[in-house]
Design a protein around this motif. Structure first.
Motif, short mmCIF file in Angstrom:
data_model
loop_
_atom_site.label_atom_id
_atom_site.label_comp_id
_atom_site.label_asym_id
_atom_site.label_seq_id
_atom_site.Cartn_x
_atom_site.Cartn_y
_atom_site.Cartn_z
N VAL A 1 0.15 9.17 1.95
CA VAL A 1 0.88 10.00 0.99
C VAL A 1 1.45 11.23 1.67
CG1 VAL A 1 0.62 11.47 -1.06
CG2 VAL A 1 -0.41 9.18 -1.02
N SER B 1 0.98 3.79 -3.16
CA SER B 1 0.38 5.09 -2.86
C SER B 1 1.34 6.24 -3.12
CB SER B 1 -0.09 5.13 -1.40
OG SER B 1 -1.07 4.16 -1.16
N ILE C 1 0.84 -1.20 0.00
CA ILE C 1 0.00 0.00 0.00
C ILE C 1 0.87 1.25 0.00
CG2 ILE C 1 -1.61 1.37 1.38
CD1 ILE C 1 -2.89 -1.28 2.27
N HIS C 2 1.90 1.25 0.84
CA HIS C 2 2.82 2.40 0.86
C HIS C 2 3.45 2.60 -0.51
CE1 HIS C 2 2.99 3.65 5.07
NE2 HIS C 2 3.01 2.38 5.45
N ILE D 1 -5.36 6.57 2.55
CA ILE D 1 -4.36 6.75 1.50
C ILE D 1 -3.82 8.17 1.51
CG2 ILE D 1 -3.97 6.75 -0.99
CD1 ILE D 1 -4.19 3.97 0.29
N GLU D 2 -4.69 9.14 1.72
CA GLU D 2 -4.24 10.54 1.78
C GLU D 2 -3.25 10.74 2.92
OE1 GLU D 2 -4.40 14.44 0.10
OE2 GLU D 2 -5.23 12.53 -0.59
#
Length: 342
Positions: A288, A22, A18-19, A284-285
């Motif tokens: 990031v 993203s 995911i990291h 996710i925001e």
């Protein structure tokens, strides 16, 4: 404009992937490599984002163009992996928690300071628009002095039982709870002084067999008299749901992530959505924005993000919650953070 930070993601299982995915489009970061002991996993993620794949950090260390590691390996391995990176002169963004042992966490923090390297912890909610907006509102004095907080992290379904083993992940109070415990002290600027907690009836017997619980409630007493309640579950079934509420002397703020992330400010003048707080995906925001803040800290040489001490505090509170729940006795926290029974 500074050159993009040359970053390697170490560990690309669920969270690491995911990291990597993203932040692959971040202008300030170039994810140049990924590492995972499973070659097929490393190759898959690397192929998706145009990075090089490695199966060991030893091979990665042979590169001299990588400036920083994002560490998302299993929790118990964090200390060794982070120490390896720092000793090699690299900056580190580490998934929470830094270590399951608080003394080990502080030692790694000292190592980073001695090396002059940025060490940032993955408390992504501090960077996510809804919580960042709430922090601004609280700090502005718009709701007055915080009096009461409610924090909930309700996961739809549990992870595999072997992950729930407290020796592997720290257990529910740490694996999930550290986010909430960090938020309590960060949002209010006040330290937790007392802890009471209860383990609720077990739902998933396999989690119990692994030595953990799947539902708990904690009540945290803060310096000055404010109180926070924290409830955690691994089995709400409908969706992953995270909520934060803060009542102050002059109003309140409410953070909800479903159906979309937002923060509402409620005062005598009415209820309004806080500008800049809305996002379709707060998780996710947050991922990031914390990576972007890390890159900025590396380039500027100063980090304003959470470090080793924040991890130490959150894990210490998680341990206190576990003890209070298992003994049925509230705890008070000494100056240095070690709990004792009231």
């Amino acid at each position: 404009m500074s050159e993009p930070l040359q970053l390697a993601v170490v560990g690309v299982g669920r969270m690491g992937a995911i990291h990597a995915r993203s932040i692959a489009e971040c202008v300030s970061i170039d994810v140049t490599a990924v590492v995972d002991s499973a070659a097929d996993v490393a190759g898959l993620v690397a192929g998706e984002i145009g990075a090089s794949a490695y199966t060991s950090t030893a091979a990665l260390l042979e590169r001299d163009d990588v400036e920083a590691w994002l560490v998302a390996t299993p929790t118990a391995t964090h200390p060794a992996v982070v120490a390896t990176a720092l000793e090699a002169g690299l900056h580190v963004l580490c998934e929470k928690p830094l270590a399951l042992d608080t003394a080990e966490s502080e030692a790694i923090g000292s190592l980073a300071a001695a090396a002059g390297r940025v060490l940032q912890l993955g408390f992504w909610r501090r960077f996510s628009p809804p919580w960042a907006a709430a922090k601004r509102v609280i700090d502005s004095g718009s709701i007055g002095r915080p009096l009461m907080l409610r924090l909930a992290q309700w996961d739809a379904d549990p992870p595999p039982p072997e992950f729930c083993d407290p020796l592997v992940s720290g257990g529910l109070a740490i694996d999930c709870g550290v986010h909430e415990f960090d938020l309590v002290e960060w949002l209010t600027g006040l330290p937790v002084k007392t802890v009471a907690a209860w383990n609720l009836p077990l739902v998933d017997q396999a989690i119990g067999a692994a030595g953990d619980v799947d539902n708990l409630v904690a009540v945290l007493g803060l310096e000055g008299g404010a109180v926070a309640t924290v409830d955690l579950t691994r089995n709400c079934r409908y969706a992953d749901d995270v909520r934060t509420e803060v009542l102050g002397e002059e109003g309140a703020v409410f953070i909800d992530l479903l159906p979309v992330g937002r923060t509402r400010l409620a005062t005598a003048s009415g209820i309004e959505v806080v500008p800049g707080s809305e996002t379709d995906d707060a998780f996710i925001e947050g991922i990031v924005r914390q990576a972007e803040a890390f890159a900025e800290a590396v380039r500027g040489g100063i980090s304003h993000g959470p470090g080793a001490t924040a991890s130490t505090r959150a894990v210490m509170l998680g341990r206190a919650v576990q003890e209070a729940a298992s003994t049925g006795s509230p705890l008070t926290l000494r100056t240095q953070g070690s709990p004792h029974r009231m």
